[in-house]
Design an enzyme around this catalytic site. Structure first.
Site, mmCIF file in Angstrom:
data_model
loop_
_atom_site.group_PDB
_atom_site.id
_atom_site.type_symbol
_atom_site.label_atom_id
_atom_site.label_comp_id
_atom_site.label_asym_id
_atom_site.label_seq_id
_atom_site.Cartn_x
_atom_site.Cartn_y
_atom_site.Cartn_z
ATOM 1 N N GLY A 12 0.823 -1.203 0.000
ATOM 2 C CA GLY A 12 0.000 0.000 0.000
ATOM 3 C C GLY A 12 0.854 1.248 0.000
ATOM 4 O O GLY A 12 1.859 1.328 0.714
ATOM 5 N N GLY A 14 -0.765 4.658 -0.191
ATOM 6 C CA GLY A 14 -1.677 5.789 -0.136
ATOM 7 C C GLY A 14 -1.111 6.875 0.761
ATOM 8 O O GLY A 14 0.101 7.078 0.837
ATOM 9 N N GLU A 131 0.309 -0.871 16.383
ATOM 10 C CA GLU A 131 0.067 0.361 17.135
ATOM 11 C C GLU A 131 -0.742 1.373 16.337
ATOM 12 O O GLU A 131 -1.577 2.097 16.881
ATOM 13 C CB GLU A 131 1.403 0.985 17.553
ATOM 14 C CG GLU A 131 1.273 2.195 18.454
ATOM 15 C CD GLU A 131 0.690 1.852 19.819
ATOM 16 O OE1 GLU A 131 -0.406 2.369 20.137
ATOM 17 O OE2 GLU A 131 1.302 1.060 20.542
ATOM 18 N N GLY A 136 -3.968 6.564 15.894
ATOM 19 C CA GLY A 136 -2.878 7.182 15.147
ATOM 20 C C GLY A 136 -1.539 7.136 15.848
ATOM 21 O O GLY A 136 -1.007 6.074 16.141
ATOM 22 N N LYS A 207 -12.003 -0.187 16.750
ATOM 23 C CA LYS A 207 -10.941 0.171 17.694
ATOM 24 C C LYS A 207 -11.288 -0.272 19.108
ATOM 25 O O LYS A 207 -10.412 -0.717 19.862
ATOM 26 C CB LYS A 207 -10.704 1.681 17.639
ATOM 27 C CG LYS A 207 -10.160 2.148 16.305
ATOM 28 C CD LYS A 207 -10.162 3.665 16.182
ATOM 29 C CE LYS A 207 -9.627 4.112 14.837
ATOM 30 N NZ LYS A 207 -9.715 5.588 14.650
#
EC number: 1.1.1.3
Length: 430
Positions: A12, A14, A131, A136, A207
């Site tokens: 990825g 992005g 993590e 974030g 989450k």
């Protein structure tokens, strides 16, 4: 530095993946010094390899064959920032089976099938770090996984979605309605073109499942998490909270029951008193409040999304994984040894703030109070204001099970003297 380079495959490229590739290249010397060996990008899997990218990497590194890259025999670590369930699950399981350690930011996959990934990592002697999957850049999961592993976590209460926090903060600070606040969040880049995952609570629920699993050493999936979004929160709800010196936040709440036999995980809007530490979390920031038996109350705060903050968390995991590779060690295993029962929302203990439009005549308050008594729900405060032929009753309850509180609201709706249940909001915090 004489040790061989550790080869890293990046799946990825992005917003987050680009920043990971950039930082791996521009801070290569520092990363090598921290790990004890050089780190080398082995390849970057993308859908469109010929797309123009302003990255300081060799264009020859880009490939569309993610599976071949993830299972290359010389790859030591696979970083996955594709997102979604498939093909990410297949790619990561193949990488782990090949002996590569994995760093991922994929909250949806971890919340749905984290147990399978952990089992594969354990079977093949590899590390699995994630993590960046929650909050974030905030270092939160590793403290739960390692620093607090000798303690007993009782509750995790947090704001884990920046988009919804921005919207609710704007509604509180400007008096805007939900639609206007969402439009502003979209214009500023805080909300996706399709904001459903955020505003309906799916992102926060994933989450919450990850947090509950780590905190209580129990398998918890997104399907176990009660979920409500913020689309039904009105400007009137926010104004009512302000009158009570409170704010409305979308909270992820994971709790151990008082006797330690079950856990609950839920995501929903709730009123918080402005004196609570989470009430002051503004804009698109995240914060998580952890309550444990020995350490007491801990709060983790910071930017919860964005390319650079999330890449910071990914690189932190990358350094940890590569140090283990260099030193011949492994991360502590994550287990669900406690195997606690995961209870439903009805078992959660909370408080309600209820606004009722009622007939303005004698005996109505007594009828309302009797409904609360019938369901064994204690009333904390009552405020009444007249409005011609009707009146507004605002009732705050003491703590009770959500099932009892929900049943109380349904019984109130059935009263002839109650014209409308204008709003119902859960209340958290002290």
């Amino acid at each position: 530095m004489s040790k061989r380079p550790l080869k890293v495959a990046l799946l990825g490229c992005g917003v987050v993946g680009s920043e990971v590739a950039r930082l791996m290249t521009t801070t290569a010397d520092d990363l090598a010094a921290r790990v004890g060996a050089p780190l080398e990008l082995a390849g970057i899997a993308v859908r469109r390899p010929n797309r123009a990218r302003d990255l300081p990497v060799d264009p020859a590194l880009f490939t569309t064959d993610a599976l071949s890259l993830a299972t290359r025999p010389d790859v030591d670590v696979v970083i996955e920032v594709i997102g979604g369930i498939e093909p990410a699950r297949t790619l990561l399981l193949a990488a782990l089976a090949n002996g590569a350690s994995v760093v991922t930011a994929n909250k949806a996959l971890l919340a749905e099938d984290g147990a399978t990934l952990h089992a594969a990592a354990e079977k093949h002697g590899a590390d699995l770090y994630y993590e960046a999957a929650v909050a974030g850049a905030i270092p939160l999961l590793r403290p739960l996984r390692e620093s607090l592993v000798g303690d007993k976590v009782k509750r995790v209460l947090g704001i884990v979605n920046g988009t919804t926090n921005f919207i609710l903060d704007r509604m509180d600070s400007t008096g805007a309605g939900f639609a206007d606040a969402l439009d502003e969040a979209t214009a500023l880049g805080y909300a996706e073109a399709d904001p459903t995952a955020d505003i309906e609570g799916f992102d926060a629920a994933a989450k919450a499942a990850i947090l509950a699993g780590l905190a209580f050493h129990t398998k918890v999936t997104a399907a176990d998490v009660y979920r409500e979004g913020i689309t039904e929160v009105t400007a009137a709800d926010v104004a009512s909270a302000r009158e009570m010196n409170s704010v409305v936040k979308l909270l992820a709440i994971c709790e151990l029951d008082p006797v330690g036999e079950s856990v609950t995980a839920r995501v929903h809007p709730a009123m918080l008193p402005r004196s609570h530490p989470l009430a002051g979390v503004r804009e698109a920031y995240n914060a998580v409040f952890v309550e444990s038996e020995a350490a007491g109350r801990l709060m983790f705060y910071g930017p919860g999304a964005g390319g650079a903050p999330t890449a910071s968390a990914v690189l932190g995991d990358l350094v940890a994984v590569c140090r283990n590779k260099v030193n011949g060690g492994r991360a502590p295993a994550v287990t669900s040894y406690a195997d606690l029962r995961v209870g439903g929302m009805g078992e959660a203990r909370t408080r309600y703030h209820i606004s009722l439009d009622v007939d303005d005549k004698a005996g109505v308050l007594a009828q309302v109070a009797l409904v609360f008594a019938d369901h064994e729900v204690s009333i904390q405060t009552v405020r009444q204001s007249g409005r011609g032929d009707d009146a507004r009753l605002v009732i705050a309850t003491h703590v009770a099970t959500d099932a009892a509180l929900a049943a109380t609201v349904e019984s109130l709706r059935a009263l002839d003297t109650v014209r409308a249940v204008a709003s119902v909001m859960r209340v958290e915090g002290e």
